[in-house]
Scaffold this motif. Structure first.
Motif, PDB file in Angstrom:
ATOM      1  N   TYR A 148      32.909  43.844  23.121  1.00 14.92           N
ATOM      2  CA  TYR A 148      32.333  44.793  24.090  1.00 14.92           C
ATOM      3  C   TYR A 148      30.967  45.281  23.586  1.00 14.92           C
ATOM      4  O   TYR A 148      30.818  45.639  22.423  1.00 14.92           O
ATOM      5  N   LYS A 149      29.968  45.273  24.496  1.00 15.20           N
ATOM      6  CA  LYS A 149      28.619  45.723  24.162  1.00 15.20           C
ATOM      7  C   LYS A 149      28.124  46.695  25.219  1.00 15.20           C
ATOM      8  O   LYS A 149      28.337  46.477  26.418  1.00 15.20           O
ATOM      9  N   ASP A 150      27.466  47.749  24.763  1.00 13.14           N
ATOM     10  CA  ASP A 150      26.849  48.679  25.711  1.00 13.14           C
ATOM     11  C   ASP A 150      25.704  47.976  26.439  1.00 13.14           C
ATOM     12  O   ASP A 150      24.980  47.165  25.867  1.00 13.14           O
ATOM     13  N   GLY A 151      25.524  48.299  27.707  1.00 13.25           N
ATOM     14  CA  GLY A 151      24.476  47.674  28.507  1.00 13.25           C
ATOM     15  C   GLY A 151      24.896  46.375  29.162  1.00 13.25           C
ATOM     16  O   GLY A 151      24.111  45.747  29.863  1.00 13.25           O
ATOM     17  N   VAL A 152      26.135  45.940  28.916  1.00 16.64           N
ATOM     18  CA  VAL A 152      26.673  44.713  29.519  1.00 16.64           C
ATOM     19  C   VAL A 152      27.853  45.092  30.399  1.00 16.64           C
ATOM     20  O   VAL A 152      28.670  45.932  30.023  1.00 16.64           O
ATOM     21  N   SER A 153      27.944  44.493  31.582  1.00 12.61           N
ATOM     22  CA  SER A 153      29.088  44.710  32.468  1.00 12.61           C
ATOM     23  C   SER A 153      30.168  43.697  32.107  1.00 12.61           C
ATOM     24  O   SER A 153      29.916  42.497  32.076  1.00 12.61           O
ATOM     25  N   HIS A 154      31.383  44.197  31.852  1.00 13.05           N
ATOM     26  CA  HIS A 154      32.496  43.354  31.412  1.00 13.05           C
ATOM     27  C   HIS A 154      33.503  43.237  32.552  1.00 13.05           C
ATOM     28  O   HIS A 154      34.207  44.207  32.872  1.00 13.05           O
ATOM     29  N   PHE A 155      33.561  42.053  33.169  1.00  8.98           N
ATOM     30  CA  PHE A 155      34.430  41.808  34.325  1.00  8.98           C
ATOM     31  C   PHE A 155      35.551  40.859  33.908  1.00  8.98           C
ATOM     32  O   PHE A 155      35.285  39.779  33.362  1.00  8.98           O
ATOM     33  N   ALA A 156      36.805  41.247  34.170  1.00  5.73           N
ATOM     34  CA  ALA A 156      37.962  40.422  33.829  1.00  5.73           C
ATOM     35  C   ALA A 156      38.602  39.884  35.101  1.00  5.73           C
ATOM     36  O   ALA A 156      38.614  40.542  36.137  1.00  5.73           O
ATOM     37  N   VAL A 157      39.133  38.661  34.985  1.00  3.27           N
ATOM     38  CA  VAL A 157      39.898  38.060  36.083  1.00  3.27           C
ATOM     39  C   VAL A 157      41.338  37.923  35.599  1.00  3.27           C
ATOM     40  O   VAL A 157      41.605  37.236  34.616  1.00  3.27           O
ATOM     41  N   ALA A 158      42.263  38.608  36.285  1.00  2.00           N
ATOM     42  CA  ALA A 158      43.666  38.630  35.875  1.00  2.00           C
ATOM     43  C   ALA A 158      44.533  38.140  37.021  1.00  2.00           C
ATOM     44  O   ALA A 158      44.159  38.208  38.193  1.00  2.00           O
ATOM     45  N   GLY A 159      45.709  37.646  36.670  1.00  2.00           N
ATOM     46  CA  GLY A 159      46.641  37.166  37.679  1.00  2.00           C
ATOM     47  C   GLY A 159      47.698  36.290  37.035  1.00  2.00           C
ATOM     48  O   GLY A 159      47.656  36.007  35.832  1.00  2.00           O
ATOM     49  N   VAL A 160      48.649  35.849  37.839  1.00  2.00           N
ATOM     50  CA  VAL A 160      49.732  35.036  37.303  1.00  2.00           C
ATOM     51  C   VAL A 160      49.215  33.655  36.934  1.00  2.00           C
ATOM     52  O   VAL A 160      48.137  33.232  37.369  1.00  2.00           O
TER      53      VAL A 160
END
Length: 448
Positions: free
Chosen positions: A218-230
């Motif tokens: 994790y870094k400040d200034g970066v957007s962290h988007f996760a893709v979750a699902g089965v």
């Protein structure tokens, strides 16, 4: 010599007369020829004037037609401009409606969190009161026994007072027993909820948050988007499309029939390498973790946004992720992928024959409308059954999404443009440069 004949001759008047008549005839012919030439010149001048008048009329008619054409072009331009302004107003109204809906949803979520926090405090206060009552009962019982032993040697009055103290202790014991019964009932209710898959509110510690952030870089200034699902829902293919890569690219997320992700994996967005990172989260079906523990065990609470991806059905894991995201104030997007495959299957059920192209477009439209309506109705019902607020579901094809990211113009678009727009707008809240560098992709897709 003087008597001879004179040599002077008389003029030939006849010849002179003939010469005069010939000259007059010549002059008359020249005069007639001049008159004829003048008449022909006047006729030519008349014809020239008529031709000039006709040309002037034709030029005037041409100018009139050109003027009418310019007027028509101006009217068409004004109509096109008005239509463009109308479409722009409709888009602005739609964006305003989405913004109001998000604000209302956030307000409802905030109220729900406040109510849950208030209930938690009340339960904690009740437990403290019960513990204090139980401790008081215990001390009272001890005091009562000691008082009884001391006052056995005292007068009848002291014995009466001891009995009164005993009765008071018994009353307190009954109160404590009732409190213990209520505590047991609350415990049983929590256990019942756990068996149903309802996750208790468990907040991670500061150390757990630091460890989860370090795990995902994790870094400040970066957007962290996760893709979750089965497992098998197409998470890796969707991430590749977001990152502008096909599944065969060397740096693409691995895909396959079976679940290929066994731990959270980080992937760089090729369009926003310094501002946006995507994460593939293991499918819950591949891990021996209950649905209600899945969120915390994967450290999903550190992400800035979570895309909940499903393929054929909306599962308990999906519901648990959405519920926990509400608790942690994490924005979510519900996405159904592989729409092109599902629509093709519906087209085949409707009688689609690949060798006959006559009704392909109409069948596609009917199958698409049916698929979109059924998907949205199903998700709405699943959210209501889970006591979750209604939320939009984005129906996409990974192939179409990749084409839009690469600034192409796919023909069969459903929700791909809106999904990218809303995702980039969400990233904009924490990192403006992501939105700025994404405007080219979005603008090129507006005409689809």
């Amino acid at each position: 010599m003087g008597g001879g004949h004179s040599s002077h001759c008389e003029p030939d008047w006849g010849a002179i007369e003939r010469a005069r008549r010939e000259e007059e005839e010549r002059v008359q012919r020249e005069r007639q020829e001049a008159e004829e030439q003048r008449r022909r010149a006047e006729e030519a001048a008349r014809l020239a004037r008529e031709e000039a008048d006709r040309a002037a009329r034709e030029a005037e008619e041409q100018r009139r037609r050109e003027h009418e054409a310019r007027l028509q072009a101006e009217r068409a331009a004004r109509a096109a401009h008005e239509e463009a302004m109308r479409i722009r107003r409709q888009r602005e109204e739609a964006e305003r409606a989405r913004r109001i809906a998000r604000e209302q949803a956030e307000a409802r979520a905030r109220e729900e969190r406040e109510r849950a926090e208030r209930i938690r405090r009340e339960m904690e206060e009740e437990r403290r009161r019960q513990a204090a009552a139980a401790e008081a009962a215990r001390l009272a019982a001890i005091a009562a026994r000691e008082e009884e032993m001391r006052r056995q040697r005292q007068l009848e009055e002291e014995a009466r007072r001891a009995r009164e103290a005993q009765e008071a202790a018994e009353r307190q014991a009954r109160v404590a027993a009732e409190a213990a019964r209520r505590a047991q009932a609350e415990k049983e209710e929590v256990e019942r909820q756990l068996k149903k898959g309802i996750q208790p509110v468990v907040m991670p510690t500061a150390d757990e948050i630091r460890a989860a952030k370090a795990k995902v870089q994790y870094k400040d200034g970066v957007s962290h988007f996760a893709v979750a699902g089965v497992a098998g829902s197409g998470k890796s293919s969707l991430i590749n499309a977001f990152c502008g890569m096909s599944n065969s690219d060397p740096n693409a997320a691995p895909t396959g029939v079976n679940e290929t992700t066994l731990e959270v994996s980080r992937y760089v967005d090729t369009l926003h390498a310094e501002q946006l990172a995507w994460y593939d989260v293991p499918g819950s079906g591949t891990l021996k973790i209950p649905d209600w523990q899945y969120f915390n065990s994967q450290g999903l609470y550190v992400f800035d946004c979570i895309v909940v991806l499903f393929n054929n059905r909306f599962t308990m894991t999906d519901q648990a992720i959405l519920a926990n995201c509400r608790r942690f104030k994490i924005p979510t997007f519900i996405v159904r992928s592989k729409s092109d495959q599902h629509i093709l299957n519906l087209m085949k059920d409707m009688g689609y024959d690949p060798d006959e192209d006559g009704n392909q477009e109409q069948l596609y439209k009917s199958a698409r409308d049916q698929f979109v309506a059924e998907t949205r109705r199903s998700v709405q019902q699943n959210l209501a059954d889970a006591s979750l607020p209604d939320q939009r579901v984005y129906i996409v094809s990974n192939k179409t999404l990749l084409g839009i990211v690469k600034e192409k113009s796919p023909k069969k678009v459903i929700d791909e443009v809106e999904l990218l727009s809303d995702l980039y707008n969400e990233a904009y809240r924490s990192n403006q440069s992501v939105y700025s560098s994404s405007r080219t992709v979005l603008n090129s897709s507006r005409s689809l």
